[in-house]
Design an enzyme around this catalytic site. Structure first.
Site, PDB file in Angstrom:
ATOM      1  N   ALA A   1       0.795  -1.229   0.000  1.00  0.00           N
ATOM      2  CA  ALA A   1       0.000   0.000   0.000  1.00  0.00           C
ATOM      3  C   ALA A   1       0.829   1.282   0.000  1.00  0.00           C
ATOM      4  O   ALA A   1       0.508   2.223  -0.740  1.00  0.00           O
ATOM      5  CB  ALA A   1      -0.986  -0.008   1.166  1.00  0.00           C
TER       6      ALA A   1
ATOM      7  N   LYS B   1      -3.727  -6.397  -8.644  1.00  0.00           N
ATOM      8  CA  LYS B   1      -3.746  -7.578  -9.490  1.00  0.00           C
ATOM      9  C   LYS B   1      -3.542  -8.828  -8.628  1.00  0.00           C
ATOM     10  O   LYS B   1      -2.993  -8.717  -7.514  1.00  0.00           O
ATOM     11  CB  LYS B   1      -2.689  -7.456 -10.591  1.00  0.00           C
TER      12      LYS B   1
END
Length: 411
Positions: free
Chosen positions: A45, A130
């Site tokens: 993140a 993804k």
């Protein structure tokens, strides 16, 4: 070996990436920033969104939600995030916040479908890590729902937004190396350096496996550079996670594209040399044509360090081969946005914001691209006998509160 000058340049770019020059909102962006929330206090993140947002004049990371309270608190304090959601139903509570415009979902693969669906239902735009979901069927349903809700949903194949891979594509399309005959992608991470044996990437129920984690990039890059989808998978092998029968920590596969053979060699837990020396992460991508070849080192994270080596047959050159090496840290076109210290994720964020603001992104990952990539992943899993990862059966309950319909170009 990296040279001294290249090392100094790497340090400069790395420092600027994490401490970017001050930016002011551009008038074309409108008066309001896009307020992002993050679902999952994951290791990716900060690189994927929090750090890139520092240098984007129209992005604010305003909320973080995590089930682990200690991790969530650490994220909030370290990155100065305004709102924290942890404890009971943290993801639902973040999505219920009307001040959050978009969410970045970095949860385990097996949770992507459910929480992307919930975010879309609540009227949030979604930047989705993804692979998009665990199956092509789930991915198709997800993008159909985003279209129904008039919301932006994009799978985060960050490498595609960087000038390095785009330069390789340009070299191929110029005809310099001739018609493509083969593409070879190798992706490996040394054992125990970045991932531990109990990592979520090794859990079947969470969509784990090297093909899901690394192979999705290799397949995506092959499809991008050939401009086509695989027709079949002719061979596939796996190195199973110890104690499992269906999770690959390593894998190889040969894929047949129109006129091109693609091969990939993946490993999330590469054994140490002689049991004592770990190798560095490796991500080389080599394209061989009728007249030569082009190789991009570290194609997954080219902003850290990369080289593009072009070798072309030339009778006048020593040994009959003319070789040159170049780099592409920023676009050659001065009219295109980008700085040499921008990461792949920073380029990706620029495109995502452009889309939300009604401008044309320089690069985009389309729904069709994401669906086709999952179909190719399933082809490999079918060939190696492990089968696709488990499909999510999540359905939005009838009583689930609906967010207000989103309208693009108004943020």
């Amino acid at each position: 070996m990296i040279g001294f000058a290249a090392l100094i340049d790497l340090i400069r770019r790395y420092r600027t990436l994490h401490n970017p020059p001050a930016t002011e909102p551009e008038s074309s962006f409108g008066p309001f920033p896009i307020r992002f929330g993050i679902l999952g206090a994951s290791r990716i993140a900060p690189d994927a969104l929090i750090i890139p947002a520092k240098s984007h004049p129209d992005v604010v990371v305003s909320a973080i939600a995590a089930r682990d309270e200690l991790k969530a608190l650490a994220f909030k304090r370290k990155h100065n995030i305004e709102s924290l959601y942890c404890g009971r139903n943290p993801y639902e509570r973040l999505l219920d916040n009307p001040d959050v415009d978009a969410v970045y979902i970095s949860l385990p693969n097996g949770l992507h479908f459910e929480w992307a669906m919930r975010a879309l239902e609540m009227g949030k735009h979604v930047l989705l890590e993804k692979p998009s979901t665990d199956t092509a069927e789930n991915t198709k349903r997800l993008f159909e729902f985003a279209e129904q809700r008039n919301l932006v949903l994009m799978e985060a194949f960050h490498y595609r937004f960087h000038p390095a891979i785009q330069r390789v594509k340009e070299i191929i399309e110029s005809g310099e190396i001739g018609a493509i005959k083969s593409i070879d992608a190798k992706m490996s991470i040394p054992a125990s350096i970045f991932l531990k044996p109990d990592d979520i990437r090794f859990k079947y129920e969470l969509g784990g496996g090297s093909i899901m984690d690394l192979g999705c990039y290799a397949i995506h890059a092959m499809r991008y550079l050939t401009g086509s989808d695989p027709l079949e998978v002719t061979s596939a092998t796996v190195d199973l996670v110890p104690g499992t029968t269906n999770v690959d920590r390593g894998a190889t596969a040969s894929l047949v594209f129109p006129g091109v053979i693609g091969s990939m060699d993946l490993h999330l837990y590469r054994p140490w040399k002689w049991g004592i020396i770990p190798s560095l992460p490796q991500f080389p991508l080599k394209v061989t044509g009728e007249k030569g070849e082009v190789e991009l080192t570290f194609f997954l994270l080219p902003h850290m360090l990369h080289s593009i080596t072009v070798s072309v047959q030339d009778e006048k050159a020593p040994k009959g081969v003319k070789v040159r090496t170049e780099q592409a840290f920023k676009p050659k076109d001065e009219n295109m946005k980008g700085e040499d210290w921008w990461s792949t994720y920073r380029y990706q964020l620029e495109a995502f914001v452009d889309k939300l603001k009604g401008r044309t992104p320089q690069t985009w990952i389309t729904p069709e691209d994401s669906i086709a990539n999952m179909e190719a992943i399933e082809m490999v899993y079918k060939k190696n006998g492990l089968g696709p990862r488990p499909k999510s059966e999540f359905m939005l309950p009838p009583h689930f509160p609906r967010g207000s319909d989103a309208v693009l170009n108004t943020l």
